[in-house]
Design a protein around this motif. Structure first.
Motif, PDB file in Angstrom:
ATOM      1  N   THR A  64      -7.099  -8.553  -5.117  1.00 34.72           N
ATOM      2  CA  THR A  64      -7.630  -7.745  -4.024  1.00 34.72           C
ATOM      3  C   THR A  64      -9.154  -7.851  -3.989  1.00 34.72           C
ATOM      4  O   THR A  64      -9.752  -7.943  -2.917  1.00 34.72           O
ATOM      5  CB  THR A  64      -7.186  -6.281  -4.170  1.00 34.72           C
ATOM      6  N   PRO A 104      -6.380  -4.062  10.705  1.00 37.71           N
ATOM      7  CA  PRO A 104      -6.309  -4.165   9.246  1.00 37.71           C
ATOM      8  C   PRO A 104      -4.897  -4.420   8.708  1.00 37.71           C
ATOM      9  O   PRO A 104      -4.734  -5.015   7.647  1.00 37.71           O
ATOM     10  CB  PRO A 104      -6.828  -2.808   8.765  1.00 37.71           C
ATOM     11  N   LYS A 105      -3.859  -4.003   9.453  1.00 34.28           N
ATOM     12  CA  LYS A 105      -2.479  -4.218   8.993  1.00 34.28           C
ATOM     13  C   LYS A 105      -2.167  -5.699   8.811  1.00 34.28           C
ATOM     14  O   LYS A 105      -1.297  -6.060   8.014  1.00 34.28           O
ATOM     15  CB  LYS A 105      -1.482  -3.602   9.968  1.00 34.28           C
ATOM     16  N   CYS A 107      -3.809  -7.688   7.230  1.00 27.84           N
ATOM     17  CA  CYS A 107      -4.175  -8.046   5.856  1.00 27.84           C
ATOM     18  C   CYS A 107      -3.014  -7.855   4.879  1.00 27.84           C
ATOM     19  O   CYS A 107      -3.106  -8.279   3.724  1.00 27.84           O
ATOM     20  CB  CYS A 107      -5.405  -7.257   5.408  1.00 27.84           C
ATOM     21  N   LEU A 108      -1.924  -7.244   5.314  1.00 28.95           N
ATOM     22  CA  LEU A 108      -0.708  -7.217   4.492  1.00 28.95           C
ATOM     23  C   LEU A 108      -0.244  -8.636   4.191  1.00 28.95           C
ATOM     24  O   LEU A 108       0.397  -8.885   3.180  1.00 28.95           O
ATOM     25  CB  LEU A 108       0.426  -6.478   5.216  1.00 28.95           C
ATOM     26  N   PRO A 132      -9.656  -0.099   5.026  1.00 28.79           N
ATOM     27  CA  PRO A 132      -8.243  -0.276   5.413  1.00 28.79           C
ATOM     28  C   PRO A 132      -7.750  -1.704   5.155  1.00 28.79           C
ATOM     29  O   PRO A 132      -6.617  -1.890   4.712  1.00 28.79           O
ATOM     30  CB  PRO A 132      -8.232   0.056   6.912  1.00 28.79           C
ATOM     31  N   CYS A 133      -8.606  -2.702   5.388  1.00 28.51           N
ATOM     32  CA  CYS A 133      -8.205  -4.092   5.105  1.00 28.51           C
ATOM     33  C   CYS A 133      -7.927  -4.265   3.616  1.00 28.51           C
ATOM     34  O   CYS A 133      -6.919  -4.868   3.232  1.00 28.51           O
ATOM     35  CB  CYS A 133      -9.301  -5.068   5.541  1.00 28.51           C
ATOM     36  N   TYR A 136      -4.570  -2.636   2.662  1.00 29.71           N
ATOM     37  CA  TYR A 136      -3.421  -3.455   3.060  1.00 29.71           C
ATOM     38  C   TYR A 136      -3.312  -4.716   2.219  1.00 29.71           C
ATOM     39  O   TYR A 136      -2.214  -5.146   1.858  1.00 29.71           O
ATOM     40  CB  TYR A 136      -3.478  -3.796   4.554  1.00 29.71           C
ATOM     41  N   VAL A 139      -1.703  -3.666  -1.120  1.00 26.20           N
ATOM     42  CA  VAL A 139      -0.260  -3.402  -1.012  1.00 26.20           C
ATOM     43  C   VAL A 139       0.521  -4.714  -0.971  1.00 26.20           C
ATOM     44  O   VAL A 139       1.496  -4.889  -1.708  1.00 26.20           O
ATOM     45  CB  VAL A 139       0.047  -2.541   0.238  1.00 26.20           C
ATOM     46  N   GLY A 140       0.096  -5.645  -0.148  1.00 27.88           N
ATOM     47  CA  GLY A 140       0.795  -6.923  -0.037  1.00 27.88           C
ATOM     48  C   GLY A 140       0.741  -7.720  -1.322  1.00 27.88           C
ATOM     49  O   GLY A 140       1.745  -8.284  -1.775  1.00 27.88           O
TER      50      GLY A 140
END
Length: 163
Positions: A64, A104-105, A107-108, A132-133, A136, A139-140
Motif C-alpha cells: 500500500t 477512489p474505488k 484503486c481496489l 480514500p485511494c 481502497y 483493502v484490495g
C-alpha cells in the motif's frame, strides 16, 4: 548488473531478515518497477507458518505504501496532463472517464498484475482523493495476499511438497 542483483538478493535473504524483506519487496513491487512480492510472502510463510498474519499485514502495508508513492508520482506528473489530453485517443479518453467515474474505488483494482501499479499513478495524476485511494488500495492488496497465500499453503499444498 548480475553482481548487483546477487548482492541485493543476498541482502534481502528471507531467513535472515524475514518481515523486513517482505516489507521492502512489497513496497518496491507496488511501484512501477517490475517485481512481484507474492513469492517472498509465500516463501516466508512456508518457512514460518506462524508468521502468516504478520507477513500478510507487513506485505499489505508495504504494498500500500508503494501504491501511495505511485499515487504521489502521478499527482506530481499532473502538469503534463494538458499535453496528454490533447493527444489522447478515444480509448485513452474512455479509460480516463471510467477511472474518474469510479473515483477512489477504482484503486481496489491496484492489486491486479500489469495495470494495478499504473492505476495508482493515474489516480494521483487525476488528483483523486489521496486517503480514500490508499484505503481502497489497502483493502484490495490485503485481500489478494490473504487469498493467494492461503490458497498456496492450504488449498494446493501438494504442489509445494506440503501435502
Amino acid at each position: 548488473m548480475e553482481i548487483w542483483m546477487q548482492s541485493m538478493l543476498a541482502a534481502l535473504a528471507l531467513p535472515q531478515y524475514g518481515l523486513s524483506t517482505v516489507f521492502v519487496v512489497s513496497f518496491i513491487s507496488a511501484t512501477l518497477l517490475p517485481m512481484g512480492s507474492e513469492p517472498v510472502v509465500f516463501g516466508l510463510v512456508k518457512l514460518n507458518p506462524e508468521l502468516f498474519w504478520p507477513a500478510i499485514l507487513v506485505a499489505t502495508v508495504g504494498n500500500t505504501g508503494g501504491g501511495a508513492l505511485s499515487w504521489w508520482m502521478g499527482h506530481g506528473a499532473h502538469k503534463v496532463s494538458d499535453k496528454l489530453r490533447q493527444t489522447e485517443t478515444n480509448q485513452d479518453a474512455r479509460a480516463l472517464r471510467w477511472l474518474e467515474a469510479f473515483g477512489p474505488k477504482a484503486c481496489l483494482m491496484a492489486w491486479l498484475p500489469v495495470v494495478g501499479d499504473p492505476l495508482c499513478a493515474v489516480a494521483g495524476w487525476l488528483r483523486l482523493p489521496f486517503w480514500p485511494c490508499v484505503a481502497y488500495m489497502a483493502v484490495g492488496k490485503f485481500a489478494r495476499y490473504v487469498l493467494m497465500t492461503a490458497a498456496l499453503l492450504w488449498v494446493f499444498p501438494q504442489h509445494w511438497g506440503m501435502g
